[in-house]
Design a protein around this motif. Structure first.
Motif, mmCIF file in Angstrom:
data_model
loop_
_atom_site.group_PDB
_atom_site.id
_atom_site.type_symbol
_atom_site.label_atom_id
_atom_site.label_comp_id
_atom_site.label_asym_id
_atom_site.label_seq_id
_atom_site.Cartn_x
_atom_site.Cartn_y
_atom_site.Cartn_z
ATOM 1 N N THR A 1 0.549 -4.003 -14.697
ATOM 2 C CA THR A 1 -0.868 -3.809 -15.014
ATOM 3 C C THR A 1 -1.263 -4.526 -16.299
ATOM 4 O O THR A 1 -0.457 -4.646 -17.223
ATOM 5 C CB THR A 1 -1.194 -2.295 -15.084
ATOM 6 N N SER B 1 0.849 -1.190 0.000
ATOM 7 C CA SER B 1 0.000 0.000 0.000
ATOM 8 C C SER B 1 0.882 1.236 0.000
ATOM 9 O O SER B 1 1.930 1.264 0.663
ATOM 10 C CB SER B 1 -0.894 0.001 1.244
ATOM 11 N N ASP C 1 -1.676 -5.653 -10.779
ATOM 12 C CA ASP C 1 -2.941 -4.998 -11.145
ATOM 13 C C ASP C 1 -3.468 -5.646 -12.429
ATOM 14 O O ASP C 1 -3.445 -5.041 -13.488
ATOM 15 C CB ASP C 1 -2.671 -3.493 -11.345
ATOM 16 N N ILE D 1 4.068 -1.152 -10.642
ATOM 17 C CA ILE D 1 2.717 -1.707 -10.730
ATOM 18 C C ILE D 1 2.585 -2.406 -12.076
ATOM 19 O O ILE D 1 2.536 -1.752 -13.127
ATOM 20 C CB ILE D 1 1.631 -0.628 -10.548
ATOM 21 N N ARG E 1 -7.272 -1.764 -12.715
ATOM 22 C CA ARG E 1 -8.001 -0.803 -11.872
ATOM 23 C C ARG E 1 -7.101 0.322 -11.371
ATOM 24 O O ARG E 1 -7.491 1.484 -11.376
ATOM 25 C CB ARG E 1 -8.681 -1.498 -10.697
ATOM 26 N N ALA E 2 -5.892 -0.014 -10.932
ATOM 27 C CA ALA E 2 -4.976 1.030 -10.457
ATOM 28 C C ALA E 2 -4.580 1.940 -11.614
ATOM 29 O O ALA E 2 -4.513 3.167 -11.455
ATOM 30 C CB ALA E 2 -3.747 0.410 -9.817
ATOM 31 N N TYR F 1 -5.224 6.069 -11.857
ATOM 32 C CA TYR F 1 -4.172 7.058 -12.088
ATOM 33 C C TYR F 1 -4.293 7.732 -13.454
ATOM 34 O O TYR F 1 -3.450 8.538 -13.826
ATOM 35 C CB TYR F 1 -2.793 6.418 -11.937
#
Length: 130
Positions: free
Chosen positions: A57, A11, A80, A55, A84-85, A89
């Protein structure tokens, strides 16, 4: 979830109070492969003064893990798979790097492969003395 260990969660709150470089990537992204060693070198050179988070993705876990091994990335990477992340962003493509201040404000968002100068500029925008 952590890419390497899905039972763990990474996180951004873990990095509260520290500037951060958040890099969105995927194993199928050729420019991502070219920029990852630069990000890793900066991560190591900054010695923890700036948080780095990758991340992965819109990708699959096995190729993503192989990608990290091949590029030598050791900073934390999340997974991810459904994007979604990336959507949160406002990503328009990969790679994208987001530079976040210690107070949590997005200072810069860069689409495309970073070079040493653009990475240094982004880091200077969030951590002027690093």
């Amino acid at each position: 979830p952590d890419l390497a260990d899905p039972s763990k969660v990474i996180s951004l709150t873990e990095f509260r109070g520290k500037p951060a470089v958040i890099n969105f990537w995927a194993s199928w992204c050729v420019p991502c492969r070219r920029e990852m060693p630069l990000l890793e070198r900066s991560y190591r050179a900054l010695g923890g003064r700036v948080a780095f988070v990758g991340i992965d993705t819109n990708d699959s876990r096995a190729p993503a893990l192989a990608f990290l091994r091949a590029t030598g990335v050791t900073y934390p990477s999340t997974y991810d798979p459904d994007g979604r992340a990336a959507t949160a962003y406002g990503l328009l493509g990969l790679p994208t790097t987001v530079f976040v201040t210690a107070s949590g404000r997005i200072a810069e968002r860069r689409l495309g492969i970073l070079d040493p100068a653009s990475l240094s500029e982004g880091i200077a925008a969030v951590a002027p003395r690093s």
